[in-house]
Design an enzyme around this catalytic site. Structure first.
Site, PDB file in Angstrom:
ATOM      1  N   HIS A  43       0.227  16.569 -30.133  1.00  0.00           N
ATOM      2  CA  HIS A  43      -0.308  15.389 -29.462  1.00  0.00           C
ATOM      3  C   HIS A  43      -1.402  14.695 -30.275  1.00  0.00           C
ATOM      4  CE1 HIS A  43       2.022  17.037 -26.179  1.00  0.00           C
ATOM      5  NE2 HIS A  43       2.018  15.824 -25.678  1.00  0.00           N
ATOM      6  N   CYS A  60      10.975   2.762 -38.424  1.00  0.00           N
ATOM      7  CA  CYS A  60       9.901   3.739 -38.642  1.00  0.00           C
ATOM      8  C   CYS A  60       8.573   3.085 -39.024  1.00  0.00           C
ATOM      9  CB  CYS A  60      10.315   4.748 -39.704  1.00  0.00           C
ATOM     10  SG  CYS A  60      11.689   5.784 -39.187  1.00  0.00           S
ATOM     11  N   GLU A  91      12.809  15.922 -36.843  1.00  0.00           N
ATOM     12  CA  GLU A  91      12.230  14.870 -36.002  1.00  0.00           C
ATOM     13  C   GLU A  91      13.137  14.550 -34.817  1.00  0.00           C
ATOM     14  OE1 GLU A  91       9.687  12.224 -39.173  1.00  0.00           O
ATOM     15  OE2 GLU A  91      11.771  11.650 -38.809  1.00  0.00           O
TER      16      GLU A  91
END
Length: 117
Positions: free
Chosen positions: A69, A25, A107
């Site tokens: 986005h 991550c 996620e």
């Protein structure tokens, strides 16, 4: 207690640069996020709803305009973890709809974080 939930989706990138460099991550990456807002009430309104789902449309607009986005590190002052995001969306929703009882963020299909005061 009556509970309703509505699901919203967006795609975004982030990087948890405070983690060790070898942590996956810590690298720039993205997710297809799922946001679920939950509202609860002990009684229903005159229409038989906790709240009309249509009333939640501003959350879709907020997500589409501010998060979809985008690079989340440019948006949040705290690490863009799912836990922090759940709290952020909870606070945003609770300010508009007092019936807000929880927000969950995913996620990946196998991971969820939840904020419920």
């Amino acid at each position: 207690m009556f509970r309703i939930r509505k699901e919203f989706h967006f795609s975004a990138s982030h990087q948890l640069s405070h983690l060790p460099p070898d942590h996956q991550c810590a690298r720039l990456h993205g997710h297809n996020y799922v946001v679920v807002v939950e509202l609860a009430a002990e009684t229903l309104n005159d229409d038989g709803f906790v709240r009309d789902y249509h009333d939640l449309k501003p959350l879709k607009s907020y997500i589409d305009d501010q998060f979809d986005h985008r690079h989340l590190n440019d948006i949040f002052d705290v690490p863009s973890t799912a836990e922090h995001m759940a709290r952020h969306f909870y606070d945003w929703c609770a300010a508009r709809w007092p019936e807000t009882s929880a927000v969950m963020i995913s996620e990946t299909p196998k991971t969820w974080a939840e904020y419920r005061p």
